[in-house]
Design a protein around this motif. Structure first.
Motif, PDB file in Angstrom:
ATOM      1  N   LEU A   6       0.423  -0.806  -0.536  1.00 54.48           N
ATOM      2  CA  LEU A   6      -0.217  -0.273   0.350  1.00 54.48           C
ATOM      3  C   LEU A   6       0.608   1.312  -0.028  1.00 54.48           C
ATOM      4  O   LEU A   6       1.211   1.723   0.916  1.00 54.48           O
ATOM      5  N   SER A   7       0.886   1.858  -1.226  1.00 57.17           N
ATOM      6  CA  SER A   7       2.265   3.080  -1.752  1.00 57.17           C
ATOM      7  C   SER A   7       1.693   3.936  -0.890  1.00 57.17           C
ATOM      8  O   SER A   7       2.313   4.624  -0.705  1.00 57.17           O
ATOM      9  N   GLY A   8       0.108   4.334  -1.235  1.00 59.93           N
ATOM     10  CA  GLY A   8      -0.563   5.790  -0.997  1.00 59.93           C
ATOM     11  C   GLY A   8      -0.414   6.205   0.693  1.00 59.93           C
ATOM     12  O   GLY A   8       0.326   5.723   1.703  1.00 59.93           O
ATOM     13  N   ARG A  35      -2.581  20.786  -5.356  1.00 59.67           N
ATOM     14  CA  ARG A  35      -0.572  20.660  -5.257  1.00 59.67           C
ATOM     15  C   ARG A  35      -1.181  19.155  -6.064  1.00 59.67           C
ATOM     16  O   ARG A  35       0.841  19.179  -5.907  1.00 59.67           O
ATOM     17  N   GLY A  36      -1.519  20.157  -6.538  1.00 61.29           N
ATOM     18  CA  GLY A  36      -1.431  17.367  -7.850  1.00 61.29           C
ATOM     19  C   GLY A  36      -1.808  16.821  -7.392  1.00 61.29           C
ATOM     20  O   GLY A  36      -1.230  15.473  -7.978  1.00 61.29           O
ATOM     21  N   VAL A  37      -2.070  16.330  -6.222  1.00 60.92           N
ATOM     22  CA  VAL A  37      -2.367  15.260  -5.304  1.00 60.92           C
ATOM     23  C   VAL A  37      -3.751  14.154  -6.027  1.00 60.92           C
ATOM     24  O   VAL A  37      -4.935  14.592  -5.112  1.00 60.92           O
ATOM     25  N   GLU A  38      -3.472  13.389  -6.020  1.00 59.97           N
ATOM     26  CA  GLU A  38      -4.856  12.464  -6.306  1.00 59.97           C
ATOM     27  C   GLU A  38      -5.091  11.976  -4.686  1.00 59.97           C
ATOM     28  O   GLU A  38      -4.479  10.809  -4.131  1.00 59.97           O
ATOM     29  N   VAL A  39      -6.295  12.924  -4.807  1.00 53.87           N
ATOM     30  CA  VAL A  39      -6.688  12.037  -3.209  1.00 53.87           C
ATOM     31  C   VAL A  39      -8.298  11.618  -3.058  1.00 53.87           C
ATOM     32  O   VAL A  39      -9.196  12.054  -4.291  1.00 53.87           O
ATOM     33  N   VAL A  40      -8.733  10.688  -2.402  1.00 55.41           N
ATOM     34  CA  VAL A  40     -10.232   9.846  -2.208  1.00 55.41           C
ATOM     35  C   VAL A  40     -10.697  10.478  -1.001  1.00 55.41           C
ATOM     36  O   VAL A  40      -9.762  10.623   0.354  1.00 55.41           O
ATOM     37  N   LEU A  41     -11.257  11.143  -0.649  1.00 53.26           N
ATOM     38  CA  LEU A  41     -12.298  11.716   0.066  1.00 53.26           C
ATOM     39  C   LEU A  41     -13.695  10.531  -0.328  1.00 53.26           C
ATOM     40  O   LEU A  41     -14.310  10.455  -0.100  1.00 53.26           O
ATOM     41  N   ALA A  77     -18.840  -3.537   9.905  1.00 52.97           N
ATOM     42  CA  ALA A  77     -19.498  -4.294   8.986  1.00 52.97           C
ATOM     43  C   ALA A  77     -19.321  -3.898   7.084  1.00 52.97           C
ATOM     44  O   ALA A  77     -18.558  -3.802   6.518  1.00 52.97           O
ATOM     45  N   SER A  78     -19.443  -2.181   7.880  1.00 53.24           N
ATOM     46  CA  SER A  78     -19.479  -0.929   6.492  1.00 53.24           C
ATOM     47  C   SER A  78     -17.773  -0.841   6.568  1.00 53.24           C
ATOM     48  O   SER A  78     -17.479  -0.892   6.224  1.00 53.24           O
ATOM     49  N   ARG A  79     -17.173  -0.434   7.539  1.00 55.75           N
ATOM     50  CA  ARG A  79     -16.049  -0.781   7.702  1.00 55.75           C
ATOM     51  C   ARG A  79     -15.087  -2.322   6.746  1.00 55.75           C
ATOM     52  O   ARG A  79     -14.030  -1.795   5.876  1.00 55.75           O
ATOM     53  N   ALA A  80     -15.502  -3.429   7.522  1.00 60.65           N
ATOM     54  CA  ALA A  80     -15.151  -4.208   5.715  1.00 60.65           C
ATOM     55  C   ALA A  80     -14.854  -3.995   4.824  1.00 60.65           C
ATOM     56  O   ALA A  80     -14.031  -3.761   4.227  1.00 60.65           O
ATOM     57  N   GLU A  81     -16.211  -3.665   4.300  1.00 57.18           N
ATOM     58  CA  GLU A  81     -16.293  -3.550   2.935  1.00 57.18           C
ATOM     59  C   GLU A  81     -15.394  -1.449   3.108  1.00 57.18           C
ATOM     60  O   GLU A  81     -15.140  -2.058   1.527  1.00 57.18           O
ATOM     61  N   PRO A  89      -7.820  -0.437  -2.394  1.00 54.77           N
ATOM     62  CA  PRO A  89      -7.853  -0.478  -3.708  1.00 54.77           C
ATOM     63  C   PRO A  89      -6.926   0.994  -3.771  1.00 54.77           C
ATOM     64  O   PRO A  89      -6.137   1.357  -4.734  1.00 54.77           O
ATOM     65  N   ALA A  90      -7.354   2.119  -3.164  1.00 51.36           N
ATOM     66  CA  ALA A  90      -6.825   3.476  -3.277  1.00 51.36           C
ATOM     67  C   ALA A  90      -5.065   3.483  -3.047  1.00 51.36           C
ATOM     68  O   ALA A  90      -4.509   4.238  -3.764  1.00 51.36           O
ATOM     69  N   LEU A  91      -4.924   2.926  -1.905  1.00 52.02           N
ATOM     70  CA  LEU A  91      -3.786   3.224  -1.103  1.00 52.02           C
ATOM     71  C   LEU A  91      -3.204   2.005  -2.296  1.00 52.02           C
ATOM     72  O   LEU A  91      -1.750   2.852  -2.497  1.00 52.02           O
ATOM     73  N   LYS A  92      -3.425   0.903  -2.725  1.00 53.12           N
ATOM     74  CA  LYS A  92      -2.614   0.460  -3.670  1.00 53.12           C
ATOM     75  C   LYS A  92      -2.056   1.248  -5.069  1.00 53.12           C
ATOM     76  O   LYS A  92      -0.712   1.196  -5.559  1.00 53.12           O
ATOM     77  N   ARG A  93      -2.817   2.340  -5.542  1.00 52.13           N
ATOM     78  CA  ARG A  93      -2.553   2.687  -6.176  1.00 52.13           C
ATOM     79  C   ARG A  93      -1.987   4.038  -6.281  1.00 52.13           C
ATOM     80  O   ARG A  93      -1.678   4.867  -7.262  1.00 52.13           O
TER      81      ARG A  93
END
Ligand code: TMP
Length: 228
Positions: A6-8, A35-41, A77-81, A89-93
Protein backbone atom coordinates in the motif's frame (compact mmCIF):
# COMPACT_ATOMS: atom_id res chain seq x y z
CA UNK A 1 -2.13 -6.62 3.04
CA UNK A 2 1.29 -5.44 4.05
CA UNK A 3 2.30 -1.79 4.34
CA UNK A 4 4.68 -2.25 1.40
CA UNK A 5 1.87 -3.16 -0.98
CA UNK A 6 0.00 0.00 0.00
CA UNK A 7 2.11 2.83 -1.28
CA UNK A 8 -0.45 5.63 -0.71
CA UNK A 9 -1.01 7.73 2.38
CA UNK A 10 -3.96 7.01 4.65
CA UNK A 11 -5.23 9.95 6.72
CA UNK A 12 -8.14 9.88 9.16
CA UNK A 13 -10.01 12.63 10.97
CA UNK A 14 -11.65 11.89 14.29
CA UNK A 15 -13.38 13.65 17.15
CA UNK A 16 -16.62 14.15 19.07
CA UNK A 17 -19.81 15.46 17.47
CA UNK A 18 -19.52 19.01 16.16
CA UNK A 19 -15.69 19.07 16.22
CA UNK A 20 -15.50 20.28 12.61
CA UNK A 21 -13.70 17.30 11.07
CA UNK A 22 -15.86 17.16 7.92
CA UNK A 23 -15.02 20.80 7.15
CA UNK A 24 -11.33 20.06 7.75
CA UNK A 25 -11.50 16.99 5.51
CA UNK A 26 -12.88 19.13 2.67
CA UNK A 27 -10.26 21.83 3.18
CA UNK A 28 -7.48 19.24 3.16
CA UNK A 29 -8.78 17.80 -0.11
CA UNK A 30 -8.73 21.31 -1.65
CA UNK A 31 -5.19 21.87 -0.38
CA UNK A 32 -3.86 18.58 -1.74
CA UNK A 33 -5.67 18.82 -5.07
CA UNK A 34 -4.17 22.29 -5.40
CA UNK A 35 -0.78 20.63 -5.16
CA UNK A 36 -1.76 18.12 -7.85
CA UNK A 37 -2.05 15.17 -5.46
CA UNK A 38 -4.62 12.42 -6.24
CA UNK A 39 -7.01 12.33 -3.27
CA UNK A 40 -9.90 10.06 -2.33
CA UNK A 41 -12.28 11.57 0.25
CA UNK A 42 -14.46 9.05 2.00
CA UNK A 43 -16.28 8.50 5.30
CA UNK A 44 -17.48 6.02 7.88
CA UNK A 45 -19.93 4.62 8.33
CA UNK A 46 -20.34 4.60 4.57
CA UNK A 47 -17.95 4.95 1.65
CA UNK A 48 -19.57 2.08 -0.31
CA UNK A 49 -23.16 1.45 -1.42
CA UNK A 50 -23.61 -1.17 1.30
CA UNK A 51 -21.84 0.99 3.86
CA UNK A 52 -24.17 3.91 3.12
CA UNK A 53 -27.19 1.64 3.70
CA UNK A 54 -25.69 0.53 6.99
CA UNK A 55 -25.14 4.20 7.86
CA UNK A 56 -28.85 4.90 7.36
CA UNK A 57 -29.74 2.09 9.76
CA UNK A 58 -27.10 3.09 12.32
CA UNK A 59 -28.16 6.74 12.45
CA UNK A 60 -31.93 6.17 12.14
CA UNK A 61 -33.67 7.46 15.27
CA UNK A 62 -36.41 4.90 14.60
CA UNK A 63 -33.95 2.09 15.46
CA UNK A 64 -34.69 2.08 19.16
CA UNK A 65 -33.25 -0.56 21.46
CA UNK A 66 -30.36 -1.58 19.20
CA UNK A 67 -27.90 -3.64 21.25
CA UNK A 68 -24.41 -2.16 21.62
CA UNK A 69 -22.99 -5.37 20.12
CA UNK A 70 -25.28 -5.09 17.09
CA UNK A 71 -24.23 -1.48 16.64
CA UNK A 72 -20.55 -2.43 16.82
CA UNK A 73 -20.89 -5.23 14.27
CA UNK A 74 -22.72 -2.94 11.85
CA UNK A 75 -19.95 -0.33 12.05
CA UNK A 76 -17.40 -3.12 11.56
CA UNK A 77 -19.33 -4.50 8.59
CA UNK A 78 -19.30 -1.07 6.97
CA UNK A 79 -15.54 -0.85 7.65
CA UNK A 80 -14.77 -4.27 6.15
CA UNK A 81 -16.50 -3.29 2.90
CA UNK A 82 -14.89 0.13 2.94
CA UNK A 83 -11.33 -1.17 3.33
CA UNK A 84 -11.71 -3.95 0.77
CA UNK A 85 -13.48 -1.95 -1.95
CA UNK A 86 -12.31 1.64 -1.50
CA UNK A 87 -9.41 2.25 0.87
CA UNK A 88 -6.99 -0.60 0.07
CA UNK A 89 -7.40 -0.30 -3.74
CA UNK A 90 -6.81 3.48 -3.59
CA UNK A 91 -3.74 3.04 -1.37
CA UNK A 92 -2.42 0.40 -3.75
CA UNK A 93 -2.72 2.93 -6.60
CA UNK A 94 -0.63 5.29 -4.50
CA UNK A 95 -3.44 7.78 -3.73
CA UNK A 96 -3.91 9.82 -0.61
CA UNK A 97 -7.04 8.57 1.17
CA UNK A 98 -8.78 10.85 3.65
CA UNK A 99 -11.45 9.17 5.74
CA UNK A 100 -13.87 11.17 7.86
CA UNK A 101 -13.75 8.67 10.79
CA UNK A 102 -12.36 5.13 10.81
CA UNK A 103 -11.53 2.40 13.35
CA UNK A 104 -10.70 4.75 16.21
CA UNK A 105 -14.34 5.90 16.14
CA UNK A 106 -15.48 2.38 17.06
CA UNK A 107 -12.88 2.22 19.83
CA UNK A 108 -14.12 5.57 21.21
CA UNK A 109 -17.90 5.24 20.65
CA UNK A 110 -18.55 1.52 21.09
CA UNK A 111 -15.51 0.62 23.21
CA UNK A 112 -15.61 3.71 25.44
CA UNK A 113 -19.07 5.27 25.06
CA UNK A 114 -21.07 2.03 24.99
CA UNK A 115 -18.69 0.33 27.42
CA UNK A 116 -17.90 -2.71 25.24
CA UNK A 117 -14.22 -2.28 26.05
CA UNK A 118 -11.46 -0.80 23.94
CA UNK A 119 -9.40 -4.03 23.75
CA UNK A 120 -12.29 -5.98 22.25
CA UNK A 121 -12.98 -3.28 19.67
CA UNK A 122 -9.31 -2.91 18.73
CA UNK A 123 -9.06 -6.63 18.11
CA UNK A 124 -12.26 -6.77 16.02
CA UNK A 125 -11.00 -3.77 14.04
CA UNK A 126 -7.96 -5.83 13.07
CA UNK A 127 -10.25 -8.39 11.47
CA UNK A 128 -12.50 -5.80 9.79
CA UNK A 129 -9.56 -3.85 8.31
CA UNK A 130 -7.23 -6.79 7.47
CA UNK A 131 -4.66 -4.80 9.43
CA UNK A 132 -4.88 -1.64 7.27
CA UNK A 133 -4.07 1.30 9.56
CA UNK A 134 -3.97 5.06 9.05
CA UNK A 135 -0.52 6.62 8.62
CA UNK A 136 -1.73 9.70 10.47
CA UNK A 137 -4.89 10.43 12.48
CA UNK A 138 -5.98 13.93 13.43
CA UNK A 139 -8.00 14.06 16.63
CA UNK A 140 -9.93 17.34 16.70
CA UNK A 141 -10.36 17.56 20.42
CA UNK A 142 -13.32 19.45 21.87
CA UNK A 143 -15.37 19.52 25.04
CA UNK A 144 -18.33 17.19 24.39
CA UNK A 145 -20.90 19.76 25.52
CA UNK A 146 -19.40 22.42 23.29
CA UNK A 147 -19.55 20.08 20.29
CA UNK A 148 -23.21 19.26 20.88
CA UNK A 149 -23.88 22.99 21.33
CA UNK A 150 -22.35 23.67 17.89
CA UNK A 151 -24.52 20.91 16.44
CA UNK A 152 -27.68 22.39 17.94
CA UNK A 153 -26.62 25.81 16.65
CA UNK A 154 -26.50 24.42 13.10
CA UNK A 155 -29.93 22.85 13.58
CA UNK A 156 -31.37 26.17 14.85
CA UNK A 157 -29.83 27.96 11.87
CA UNK A 158 -32.01 25.69 9.76
CA UNK A 159 -29.07 24.15 7.90
CA UNK A 160 -30.63 21.61 5.47
CA UNK A 161 -30.66 18.07 6.83
CA UNK A 162 -29.37 19.14 10.23
CA UNK A 163 -31.00 17.29 13.13
CA UNK A 164 -29.63 15.07 15.86
CA UNK A 165 -29.24 11.45 14.70
CA UNK A 166 -29.50 8.29 16.82
CA UNK A 167 -25.96 8.59 18.20
CA UNK A 168 -26.02 12.37 18.61
CA UNK A 169 -29.14 11.98 20.77
CA UNK A 170 -27.19 10.07 23.41
CA UNK A 171 -26.76 11.74 26.81
CA UNK A 172 -23.83 14.08 27.43
CA UNK A 173 -22.18 11.43 29.69
CA UNK A 174 -21.91 9.10 26.66
CA UNK A 175 -20.21 11.81 24.62
CA UNK A 176 -17.82 12.59 27.49
CA UNK A 177 -16.77 8.92 27.57
CA UNK A 178 -16.22 9.05 23.81
CA UNK A 179 -13.92 12.06 24.15
CA UNK A 180 -12.01 10.42 26.98
CA UNK A 181 -11.52 7.20 24.99
CA UNK A 182 -10.30 9.20 21.96
CA UNK A 183 -7.74 11.02 24.12
CA UNK A 184 -6.59 7.72 25.62
CA UNK A 185 -6.16 6.19 22.16
CA UNK A 186 -4.14 9.22 21.08
CA UNK A 187 -1.90 8.92 24.14
CA UNK A 188 -1.41 5.23 23.42
CA UNK A 189 -0.25 5.86 19.83
CA UNK A 190 1.49 9.22 19.86
CA UNK A 191 3.38 8.39 16.64
CA UNK A 192 0.15 8.16 14.66
CA UNK A 193 -2.13 10.71 16.33
CA UNK A 194 -1.95 14.47 16.14
CA UNK A 195 -4.24 16.02 18.75
CA UNK A 196 -5.47 19.49 17.82
CA UNK A 197 -7.64 21.95 19.70
CA UNK A 198 -10.90 21.99 17.73
CA UNK A 199 -11.74 25.29 19.42
CA UNK A 200 -9.14 27.02 17.21
CA UNK A 201 -10.14 28.96 14.10
CA UNK A 202 -11.06 26.88 11.07
CA UNK A 203 -8.27 28.39 8.93
CA UNK A 204 -5.67 27.94 11.64
CA UNK A 205 -6.61 24.28 12.06
CA UNK A 206 -6.58 23.75 8.30
CA UNK A 207 -3.06 25.24 8.04
CA UNK A 208 -1.79 22.99 10.84
CA UNK A 209 -3.30 19.86 9.25
CA UNK A 210 -2.02 20.76 5.79
CA UNK A 211 1.52 21.39 7.02
CA UNK A 212 1.62 18.03 8.85
CA UNK A 213 0.40 16.21 5.75
CA UNK A 214 2.80 18.10 3.46
CA UNK A 215 5.69 17.16 5.75
CA UNK A 216 4.66 13.52 5.65
CA UNK A 217 4.36 13.53 1.84
CA UNK A 218 7.78 15.14 1.49
CA UNK A 219 9.31 12.69 3.93
CA UNK A 220 7.86 9.77 1.99
CA UNK A 221 8.95 11.19 -1.36
CA UNK A 222 12.47 11.43 0.05
CA UNK A 223 12.50 7.85 1.27
CA UNK A 224 10.72 6.25 -1.66
CA UNK A 225 12.17 2.85 -2.60
CA UNK A 226 14.50 3.28 -5.54
CA UNK A 227 15.58 6.74 -4.43
CA UNK A 228 18.54 5.30 -2.55
P1 TMP B 1 -20.49 11.43 11.45
O1 TMP B 1 -21.56 12.19 12.15
O2 TMP B 1 -19.12 11.87 11.81
O3 TMP B 1 -20.70 11.29 10.00
O4 TMP B 1 -20.51 9.92 12.04
C1 TMP B 1 -21.67 9.24 12.18
C2 TMP B 1 -21.93 8.84 13.61
O5 TMP B 1 -21.50 7.50 13.82
C3 TMP B 1 -21.25 9.69 14.68
O6 TMP B 1 -22.22 9.91 15.70
C4 TMP B 1 -20.18 8.78 15.23
C5 TMP B 1 -20.73 7.39 15.01
N1 TMP B 1 -19.75 6.33 14.83
C6 TMP B 1 -19.64 5.33 15.79
O7 TMP B 1 -20.35 5.34 16.79
N2 TMP B 1 -18.77 4.32 15.57
C7 TMP B 1 -18.00 4.24 14.45
O8 TMP B 1 -17.21 3.29 14.29
C8 TMP B 1 -18.12 5.30 13.47
C9 TMP B 1 -17.30 5.23 12.22
C10 TMP B 1 -19.00 6.31 13.70
Amino acid sequence: MSGQELSGLFITLEGVEGCGKSTQARLLVEHLEGRGVEVVLTREPGGTALGERLREILLDIGQTGMRPETELFLYLASRAEHVAHVIAPALKRGSVVISDRFGDASVAYQGGGRGLGVDLVRSLNETATSGVKPNISFLLDLDAGEGLGRLDGRIQDGRPGASRDRIEREAIEFHRLVRQAYLEEAAREPGRFVVLDAGSHVEELAREIASRVDALLEERAGTHPGDD
